[in-house]
Design an enzyme around this catalytic site. Sequence first.
Site, PDB file in Angstrom:
ATOM      1  N   ASN A 104       0.858  -1.183   0.000  1.00 45.55           N
ATOM      2  CA  ASN A 104       0.000   0.000   0.000  1.00 45.55           C
ATOM      3  C   ASN A 104       0.894   1.233   0.000  1.00 45.55           C
ATOM      4  O   ASN A 104       1.344   1.702   1.042  1.00 45.55           O
ATOM      5  CB  ASN A 104      -0.908  -0.014   1.225  1.00 45.55           C
ATOM      6  CG  ASN A 104      -1.926  -1.132   1.155  1.00 45.55           C
ATOM      7  OD1 ASN A 104      -2.905  -1.046   0.428  1.00 45.55           O
ATOM      8  ND2 ASN A 104      -1.677  -2.202   1.907  1.00 45.55           N
ATOM      9  N   GLU A 105       1.168   1.732  -1.188  1.00 50.34           N
ATOM     10  CA  GLU A 105       2.102   2.826  -1.368  1.00 50.34           C
ATOM     11  C   GLU A 105       1.446   4.176  -1.028  1.00 50.34           C
ATOM     12  O   GLU A 105       0.226   4.241  -0.817  1.00 50.34           O
ATOM     13  CB  GLU A 105       2.584   2.850  -2.830  1.00 50.34           C
ATOM     14  CG  GLU A 105       3.363   1.609  -3.269  1.00 50.34           C
ATOM     15  CD  GLU A 105       4.783   1.557  -2.739  1.00 50.34           C
ATOM     16  OE1 GLU A 105       5.112   2.293  -1.794  1.00 50.34           O
ATOM     17  OE2 GLU A 105       5.594   0.767  -3.281  1.00 50.34           O
ATOM     18  N   PRO A 106       2.247   5.250  -0.944  1.00 55.17           N
ATOM     19  CA  PRO A 106       1.674   6.580  -0.710  1.00 55.17           C
ATOM     20  C   PRO A 106       0.505   6.859  -1.657  1.00 55.17           C
ATOM     21  O   PRO A 106       0.583   6.590  -2.859  1.00 55.17           O
ATOM     22  CB  PRO A 106       2.852   7.510  -0.979  1.00 55.17           C
ATOM     23  CG  PRO A 106       4.051   6.704  -0.584  1.00 55.17           C
ATOM     24  CD  PRO A 106       3.732   5.295  -1.018  1.00 55.17           C
ATOM     25  N   THR A 109      10.447   1.954  -3.662  1.00 54.60           N
ATOM     26  CA  THR A 109      10.222   0.539  -3.360  1.00 54.60           C
ATOM     27  C   THR A 109      10.935  -0.339  -4.369  1.00 54.60           C
ATOM     28  O   THR A 109      11.559  -1.346  -4.012  1.00 54.60           O
ATOM     29  CB  THR A 109       8.713   0.225  -3.371  1.00 54.60           C
ATOM     30  OG1 THR A 109       8.071   1.036  -2.388  1.00 54.60           O
ATOM     31  CG2 THR A 109       8.451  -1.231  -3.079  1.00 54.60           C
TER      32      THR A 109
END
Length: 638
Positions: free
Chosen positions: A162-164, A181
Amino acid sequence: MARLNLLEETRFEKLPVTVYANQDIASKKVARRITDLIVSKQLKGENAILGLATGVTPIGVYRELVRIHKEEGISFKNVITFNLDEYFPMKPTSPQSYVIFMKENLFNHIDINMDNVHIPDGTLPIEEIHDFCLSYERKITELGGLDLQILGIGRTGHIGFNEPGSAPNSGTRLVTLDDLTRRDASRDFGGKENVPTKAITMGIGTIFKAREIILMAWNQKKASIIKKAVEGEISAEVPATYLQLSENVEFIMDQDAASELTRFNTPWLVKDCTWDVPMIKKAVIWLANTLGKPILKLTEEDYNNHGMAQLATEKGPVYNINIHIFNKLQHTITGWPGGKGNADDTQRPERAVPDKKRSIIFSPHPDDDVISMGGTFIRLVDQGHDVHVAYQTSGNTAVWDDDALRFVEFARDFSKSIDLDTNKLDELYVSMRKFMENKQPNQADTAEIQTLKGLIRKGEAISGARFAGLKDDHIHFMALPFYDRGKTTRKPVAEDDILITMDLLDKIKPHQIFAAGDFADPHGTHKVCFDIIIQALERLKDKEWVKDCWLWLYRGAWHEFETHEIQMAVPLSPQEVERKRLAIFKHQSQKDRPVFPGDDAREFWVRAEDRTRETAKSYDKLGLAEYEAMEAFVRWKF
């Protein structure tokens, strides 16, 4: 009262945090909590539903779970697991797949029913992913939800993938990976360009439904993002901050990962402190930098307004404190890194005796010596010390394939020009070309190519060391076996690495050792090399020469010491900076675009100059003399 003190100390922290001395202790605590849950469920005739994570962080937990299973007989037959994520696309047989990771680190070593294991499918046609994700969520719900979810944290603040920008109510879905990442994963894939751009991940909303959530973090590299996650405002830019909204979460970390939290980094802001010299030095430098003032201009009002009234009261007047810390900093500066003979050394970082020292510089990779302490290296030689350099690994993974081909092509053409038989070279060249044309991401090179790439770096290292003034018999190539073993195993250090290091140390019997203390190295090689040196010295501690040996740590390629940590600062003139640059330039294979640049896009020589210049500026801003650059060192007492 103890509870009130704890609340005051942690008042900046917006969720529960438990800090352990090291990750081994912490990993065992987490593993025990998992097995306690499994056993409690067994006693009730129920299944334990676990959410599992991948990456380096949980490896210690899985190792301990395997030990508990084998030595204590805990069964995993009632365990059902759901993994957080998987790269997309990704074959389950690929070495980088999380299927392989989980089997190698856990599932192959316990009695879990593999029908109870669920990992996102990275082989699906993209049009089927939506339905798969809904099914993944439905399975978790039908089983009553996750009893326990363990998490790591990425340097973007991601949990799972769950990235920014992720929403707090997000479910399992296909996502695009952040560039940072992918850079962090580049080592496993043989370069960022080979890292998938997408992944399937459980959503933050899915994670939130777990009855218990444990987020783990180890080492200094995670410290800055941990501070944001624990003390920062809730923000989609740092998805882990959403965990502040959960009543069932706990962050578990080692001291390094917790080091930037307020209660550890600036404890005077939250509690009364024991004001020893290191704490006073750190606080005064922090205050000067916070206010943008030289140390000698700090006032009692400055102290009182910034949480340091206790220091002013106990150790004041403040001007005396300022002078004391100013002098402490002044005494770290020396142009004589090997000590100045026939001089008073009571206020110098290094001993005057013996006048000429035997020094050994350990370099994890073949260029760390000149990148991180090239100016000091050259100065030690210029000042007549008996300097040795030891290259601990070949560095052969960090050479481009086309560079290796270029060297063989040169050797073929040279041999032909002087009428040497080139049949074997031609055969080698053809086999190399064929291998490289079909080479898979992160596939290990053939033994011949590894040797060739190692020789390229060896030649560059010799050139750099000669430029610094060393003779060939003072240049040592250790070729520690862990480096090549580490390409196939996660526990690479062995007895042979320690014995090779012991033999070299006992042969040279140094008065000074310089070693890389830059553990931010993304490959982990620096830390492994340092641990080997420490283990070797521990075994040699009864030797007479060890009792008079000092160990200095250097940094520079990846990270720099904080000003308050520095115990020896070696100033460099503009001419010395240029000499250092030329020594770094001898490492041609690492110029322009190295194979493993890490986060920093700058070339290594630019990084080195910028960081040493910043160190000099930090001293200047505090009111000390202005230098072109400074190389910084910290003494490690063993």
